[in-house]
Design a protein around this motif. Structure first.
Motif: not given
Length: 585
Positions: A316-342
């Protein structure tokens, strides 16, 4: 400070932490680290030869209760009990005896980490029909207000269990500060006064609620004295008889009488069958640190672990701010999808933990993330979900011997069900709303679940509470926060901030981002000062951006074992204090 009768009162809650000094009484303010002069058998001393303890909580009176208990020879567990029960008196809008908690405990002598599940549970007579209107749509009133909204409380059983197995003091000793506060009175915080004003219409429905929160028919004032004699009596019953003082006998009979008289379904058998449970915490390695966090019925630990596993190979330290947020958000998205399902109560449903915590599963999820484009939640198989909620409380404690407690407690939404159960003085939770009461319809925090979180008698509802430790070779942190569904992403962000080298004050103060699968948007805390170019880049990637109010009330303790310094910080968003940090060598 005394009242007209000469009894000692407690100072206004203008801060949320306190520090004791040699030969002086407690000084109120926003400091969170204290010299512990009477705790025996320290395994190590800090750089200045003084043994220290650190407490971060949301209220100065509760923090003082914790330090008072440490000074009488208690450990971090005893202090957590004192803090939690004091909060039941002085901060009932967020947590209390009528609710529940989840806690992670670290025993310094053995190195053992354990998890205490004192989550509320459904009464045996629970029926989804009670939470539906005649047209089949959700009845938000019965799921949030009054006795049908309340699960069987776990808090009293949890503190009794912790005291008996992991504390050094009798339970009665740790309850002394809360009993004193309830009997002698205190100046209510602005947050409590505002909560009572906000919920006054519902509180007025129930005689015992009116008597407790609007004595004499008047709303309390911040410069007045607030007493809670009913809760003091119940705390004394707990002190005398342990968990049986709440779940059996006169208190239990009054709880059931009051609930059933107002239309609820509790029975004496529901109360007598409640047990706090000890479970194995989730433990994973990330970036050279060990993360210890909450297992189900918390959904938070699984989600945090899944997010960290997704990000494990990403620098994450090598990413610009927008791409760091992008990766954090996509990880959040998938974790919450599984939260709802399982996820659900592991005693009732089989949660596929091996799959969800597997690095190989995370590898597959990572492969679905586009490097420069938002993944639409609609592209992923889903259940549902909508907006974050902002209640609950958290406290973080490290004692002089290195024992640690991370404890998150709740009554769910502000002032819970608004129902006080007769003369017990106990404000009941509205945690039944955390079940998937109506499939496909959101709860108060916008979260939805499937059959795994459907209500069943004796079952514990899913929780977002995420008490956690982050342990490195030289530094460690105790982390947690309230905030409904945002608890999970707050703790996730705090873990990353700690690993990046931030101190306790920086961790609690940092601006927050949140994504919970649905609604498909990034919530960015107002005032985050993200450059316009970063926002523009995120929008170009396909993200909807929502400028949101501040959320959470994080409390963090950090221990730098190289220097022996412990720092504690309460959230600067806390309306009761300034969030100042202090250190002791």
């Amino acid at each position: 400070m005394t009242d007209p009768s000469g009894r000692r009162l407690h100072a206004p809650t203008t801060g949320h932490t306190a520090i004791p000094r040699r030969g002086r009484r407690w000084r109120y303010g926003v400091l969170a680290v204290a010299l512990v002069l009477s705790a025996p058998q320290a395994q190590a001393q800090d750089a200045a030869g003084q043994r220290t303890a650190a407490i971060a909580s949301a209220n100065a009176l509760a923090t003082e209760a914790g330090f008072e208990t440490l000074a009488r020879g208690g450990n971090a567990v005893d202090a957590a009990i004192a803090v939690g029960t004091a909060l039941s008196v002085v901060q009932p809008e967020s947590s209390g005896m009528g609710g529940g908690f989840l806690a992670v405990i670290h025993d310094a002598a053995t190195g053992k980490n354990t998890f205490i599940d004192a989550r509320e549970m459904a009464p045996q007579a629970v029926s989804s029909a009670d939470y539906l209107k005649a047209d089949g749509t959700p009845n938000r009133d019965t799921s949030l207000n009054g006795p049908l909204a309340a699960g069987i409380p776990g808090f009293p059983a949890g503190v009794a269990y912790m005291a008996g197995k992991y504390g050094k003091l009798p339970l009665a000793e740790s309850l002394r500060p809360a009993i004193r506060l309830a009997e002698q009175g205190f100046h209510p915080s602005g947050a409590l006064v505002r909560s009572i004003q906000h919920k006054s219409e519902v509180l007025r429905r129930y005689p015992a609620s009116r008597a407790k929160f609007m004595p004499g028919g008047k709303l309390p004032q911040a410069d007045g004295i607030f007493r809670d004699p009913g809760q003091a009596r119940t705390l004394k019953a707990l002190a005398r008889n342990g968990a049986d003082g709440f779940y059996k006998g006169a208190v239990a009979k009054e709880l059931v009488r009051a609930v059933r008289a107002a239309g609820g379904t509790w029975t004496l058998a529901d109360l007598a069958s409640y047990r706090a449970k000890e479970r194995t915490p989730i433990v994973l390695d990330y970036a050279g640190y060990k993360v210890v966090t909450a297992p189900p019925p918390s959904s938070g630990g699984v989600a945090v672990a899944e997010m960290l596993n997704i990000l494990a190979p990403i620098d994450l330290s090598r990413l610009d701010q927008a791409h760091r947020i992008h990766w954090l958000v996509e990880a959040m998205r998938r974790a919450f999808r599984d939260h709802n399902e399982y996820l659900g109560d592991p005693d009732f449903v089989k949660v596929p933990m091996d799959m969800l915590l597997s690095p190989y599963y995370a590898d597959g999820l990572r492969q679905s993330i586009l490097p420069d484009r938002a993944t639409k939640s609609s592209w992923l198989p889903s259940v549902h979900a909508a907006t974050p909620g902002m209640h609950t409380t958290h406290y973080s404690i490290i004692d002089a011997d290195g024992n640690m407690v991370s404890m998150t407690a709740t009554v769910n939404t502000s002032l819970g069900s608004s129902f006080v159960a007769g003369n017990t003085g106990i404000l009941l939770n509205n945690e039944m709303d955390d079940f998937a009461l109506v499939p496909g319809k959101p709860n108060a925090f916008g979260l939805l679940g499937g059959s795994a979180n459907a209500p069943v008698g004796g079952k514990r509802m899913l929780s977002s509470m995420t008490p956690s430790f982050v342990i490195g070779k030289e530094r460690l942190a105790v982390i947690g926060s309230p905030g409904g569904s945002t608890i999970i992403t707050q703790v996730f962000g705090a873990i990353l901030a700690f690993i990046d080298g931030k101190d306790a004050g920086q961790i609690t103060a940092q601006k927050r981002i949140h994504h919970q699968f649905m609604p498909d948007r990034i919530d960015i805390e107002r005032g985050s000062d993200l450059p316009a170019g970063v926002i523009a880049k995120l929008k170009a990637m396909g993200y909807e951006i929502n400028d949101d109010d501040s959320w959470g009330n994080m409390n963090v303790v950090v221990w730098d074992r190289r220097t022996g310094v412990k720092t504690a910080a309460s959230d600067p968003r806390n309306p009761n204090g300034l969030g100042k940090v202090d250190t002791v060598h």
